[in-house]
Motif scaffolding. Structure first.
Motif, PDB file in Angstrom:
ATOM      1  N   TYR A  49      21.199  43.848  26.718  1.00 42.91           N
ATOM      2  CA  TYR A  49      21.330  42.853  27.569  1.00 42.91           C
ATOM      3  C   TYR A  49      20.782  42.750  29.282  1.00 42.91           C
ATOM      4  O   TYR A  49      20.696  42.423  30.034  1.00 42.91           O
ATOM      5  N   ALA A  78      12.900  37.424  25.450  1.00 45.54           N
ATOM      6  CA  ALA A  78      14.199  37.597  24.821  1.00 45.54           C
ATOM      7  C   ALA A  78      13.662  38.020  23.092  1.00 45.54           C
ATOM      8  O   ALA A  78      14.224  38.879  22.705  1.00 45.54           O
ATOM      9  N   TRP A 119      18.142  31.555  24.206  1.00 44.24           N
ATOM     10  CA  TRP A 119      18.040  32.789  24.681  1.00 44.24           C
ATOM     11  C   TRP A 119      17.492  31.777  26.275  1.00 44.24           C
ATOM     12  O   TRP A 119      17.227  32.281  26.822  1.00 44.24           O
TER      13      TRP A 119
END
Length: 187
Positions: A49, A78, A119
């Protein structure tokens, strides 16, 4: 005023911590029991992250005013990060730390449509709210302590990473090769 490298490091770890919390909450809800260990190491960080947030700031900032392009780009970025991370973990440890195999439209349990859709929304949330919030939170650290806090976070994570890596590699080597063929451990 530009951000110092120490401010960016603190932001990186704040995003990693928030990712850790997100993972714990989502998995606790899905599993209907508390899940508290979602990072690679023993500390409360999911650094994918942190890398995702920093990568989004660098690569996707030009798209931040176009919600449709931002959504698509965030979804692709992502999902690609998740795929690459899983492949690296499989290569190193014979396993990865999540399992989407029960979700529809998944690829080998590594990525799935549901998470990819999420995402994209997380990317919009990041640019509309989270980036500014995290930067403000990092700004709470007094300027004179920024360096010490940033370097302490780095030192803690590096030590934790090395310790965990050694444990994982030892665990992977200790298992009989015959039992690992065709088996994937998911944590």
């Amino acid at each position: 005023m530009g951000m110092t490298i120490y401010h960016r490091i603190i932001c990186f770890f704040l995003f990693s911590f928030l990712g850790y919390l997100l993972e714990c909450v989502v998995l606790s809800y899905e599993n209907k029991r508390p899940v508290i260990n979602r990072g690679f190491g023993h500390g409360p960080f999911c650094i994918i992250y942190g890398f995702g947030a920093m990568g989004a700031m660098i690569l996707l900032k030009p798209l931040s005013d176009n919600l449709i392009l931002l959504y698509i780009a965030t979804t692709l970025m992502a999902t690609t990060m998740e795929l690459i991370t899983a492949r690296m973990m499989i290569k190193l440890f014979g396993s990865f730390w999540w399992d989407y195999s029960r979700k529809p439209f998944n690829y080998k349990g590594i990525i799935c449509l549901e998470s990819s859709v999420a995402w994209g929304f997380l990317g919009i949330f990041y640019f509309r709210f989270l980036d500014g919030f995290v930067s403000q939170m990092a700004g709470v650290v007094p300027e004179g302590l920024e360096r010490m806090v940033a370097l302490s976070l780095l030192a803690f994570y590096i030590a934790d990473f090395i310790y965990t890596m050694r444990l994982q590699l030892k665990s992977s080597c200790d298992e009989d090769d015959a039992t690992m063929i065709g088996r994937l451990k998911v944590y």
